[in-house]
Design an enzyme around this catalytic site. Structure first.
Site, mmCIF file in Angstrom:
data_model
loop_
_atom_site.group_PDB
_atom_site.id
_atom_site.type_symbol
_atom_site.label_atom_id
_atom_site.label_comp_id
_atom_site.label_asym_id
_atom_site.label_seq_id
_atom_site.Cartn_x
_atom_site.Cartn_y
_atom_site.Cartn_z
ATOM 1 N N ARG A 56 54.792 2.453 44.681
ATOM 2 C CA ARG A 56 54.507 1.376 45.443
ATOM 3 C C ARG A 56 54.837 1.467 46.662
ATOM 4 O O ARG A 56 56.366 1.562 46.870
ATOM 5 C CB ARG A 56 54.910 -0.090 44.766
ATOM 6 C CG ARG A 56 54.445 -1.309 45.225
ATOM 7 C CD ARG A 56 54.743 -2.361 44.153
ATOM 8 N NE ARG A 56 54.021 -3.682 44.748
ATOM 9 C CZ ARG A 56 54.627 -4.328 45.860
ATOM 10 N NH1 ARG A 56 55.730 -4.162 46.296
ATOM 11 N NH2 ARG A 56 53.714 -5.447 46.043
ATOM 12 N N LYS A 105 63.239 -1.907 50.473
ATOM 13 C CA LYS A 105 64.095 -2.913 49.791
ATOM 14 C C LYS A 105 65.347 -3.013 50.375
ATOM 15 O O LYS A 105 66.089 -2.262 51.024
ATOM 16 C CB LYS A 105 63.999 -2.630 48.274
ATOM 17 C CG LYS A 105 62.700 -2.935 47.863
ATOM 18 C CD LYS A 105 62.796 -3.267 46.248
ATOM 19 C CE LYS A 105 61.041 -3.951 46.006
ATOM 20 N NZ LYS A 105 60.711 -3.871 44.578
HETATM 21 N N1 HH2 Z 1 58.060 -5.535 44.518
HETATM 22 C C1 HH2 Z 1 57.702 -6.411 44.967
HETATM 23 C C2 HH2 Z 1 56.604 -6.967 44.575
HETATM 24 N N2 HH2 Z 1 55.916 -6.746 43.577
HETATM 25 N N3 HH2 Z 1 55.743 -5.150 41.634
HETATM 26 C C3 HH2 Z 1 56.180 -3.997 41.044
HETATM 27 N N4 HH2 Z 1 55.435 -3.729 40.032
HETATM 28 N N5 HH2 Z 1 57.103 -3.529 41.574
HETATM 29 C C4 HH2 Z 1 58.134 -3.718 42.701
HETATM 30 O O1 HH2 Z 1 59.104 -3.375 42.779
HETATM 31 C C5 HH2 Z 1 57.605 -4.829 43.283
HETATM 32 C C6 HH2 Z 1 56.332 -5.592 42.722
HETATM 33 C C7 HH2 Z 1 58.414 -6.659 46.370
HETATM 34 O O2 HH2 Z 1 57.980 -6.341 47.462
HETATM 35 P P1 HH2 Z 1 56.846 -6.901 48.583
HETATM 36 O O3 HH2 Z 1 55.641 -7.193 47.869
HETATM 37 O O4 HH2 Z 1 56.840 -5.998 49.701
HETATM 38 O O5 HH2 Z 1 57.479 -8.323 49.003
HETATM 39 P P2 HH2 Z 1 57.226 -9.777 48.568
HETATM 40 O O6 HH2 Z 1 57.464 -10.261 47.017
HETATM 41 O O7 HH2 Z 1 57.986 -10.662 49.443
HETATM 42 O O8 HH2 Z 1 55.666 -10.138 48.700
#
Ligand code: HH2
Length: 269
Positions: free
Chosen positions: A249, A214
């Site tokens: 995660r 992040k």
């Molecule tokens: N962070 C992201 C997406 N979903 N869900 C939970 N429960 N907690 C988190 O911290 C979280 C999440 C963001 O990361 P990522 O999926 O890699 O990116 P994007 O939202 O751009 O697809």
């Protein structure tokens, strides 16, 4: 049915089937590549795979329901039928419903069941639910986020959402909470939340933490880009585990799992 490991945090591997996610956008939009990557993560030690069809990175534009269904459901169906435990990262009731029918065992909702249909359908399905804290919405959430007591506000919001899910019939032992690192929070808010994660752990809902790659890590490391946040990610993950996080995660599953094993051994000594 999925069970949280008793002796270490579960590792949730991230599979974004999106063109625009902040760290792996576009890489797994193809069905075969997505399935292969999920199996790689399982081989590396993922306990469950979080399938997402809508980016929630700061500034992301919403995706319509038909498109999200098209991206997510075939992947959920294939992985579930292959014995992989799947979590669906969605805030849309229809995407959750179709994913649960296709075999998903966890609904990971970054809006903490804002859509009132979500709680009912999760209760009916008997699935796990992850309630994440977000201030605002992805398109605008990083525009000057403000709290007076960030830890208490996040915790109290999550407990209220958990109680409302329980009232709709979701079993208490199926509810996880998540501070939502990076979702409507400044660098300092993220650090204070991680430093005080114990206050969320003490609610006794299992806590999920998503720090992987992040931007707060990039900021601390002099502007390190997404692919250069690996070591910083592990530092944050380890401290979250020491504070009592039950689900991590992660994009880099092998390292996350190995760091969790070593951390747990020290904690148990
Ligand atoms: N962070 C992201 C997406 N979903 N869900 C939970 N429960 N907690 C988190 O911290 C979280 C999440 C963001 O990361 P990522 O999926 O890699 O990116 P994007 O939202 O751009 O697809």
């Amino acid at each position: 049915m999925f069970q949280l490991p008793a002796d270490r945090p579960a590792i949730m591997g991230v599979l974004n089937v999106t063109p625009d996610s902040f760290s792996d956008g576009g890489r797994y939009a193809d069905f075969d590549l997505a399935i292969a990557h999920a199996h790689d993560m399982v081989d590396q030690g993922a306990d469950l795979i979080d399938v997402g069809g809508e980016s929630t990175r700061p500034g992301a534009e919403p995706v319509d329901e038909a498109e999200e269904l098209r991206r997510v459901v075939p992947i959920v169906e294939a992985l579930s039928s292959q014995g992989v435990c799947v979590s669906v990262d969605t805030s849309k009731a229809e995407v959750a419903r179709a994913s649960l029918r296709a075999g998903a065992q966890v609904v990971n909702d970054v809006t903490a069941l804002k859509d009132p249909r979500m709680a009912d359908l999760c209760a009916d399905a008997g699935c796990f639910v992850c309630l994440m804290h977000m201030r605002g919405e992805p398109r605008t959430m990083q525009e000057n986020p403000a709290y007076s007591e960030v830890v208490e506000e996040v915790r109290d919001h999550l407990v209220l959402r958990a109680e409302s899910a329980e009232m709709a019939g979701v079993r208490r032992d199926r509810i996880w909470i998540d501070p939502g690192i990076g979702f409507g929070k400044s660098l300092e808010h993220n650090l204070i939340l991680l430093r005080n994660l114990g206050k969320l752990v003490r609610t006794e809902y299992p806590v999920l933490v998503g720090v992987s790659r992040k931007s707060f890590i990039g900021k601390l490391l002099g502007g390190a880009l997404v692919d250069d946040r690996h070591d910083g990610t592990l530092a944050a993950q380890v401290l979250a585990q020491v504070a009592g996080a039950r689900v991590i995660r992660a994009h880099d599953v092998r390292a996350a799992r190995r760091a969790a094993i070593v951390t747990q051994a020290i904690m148990n000594a």
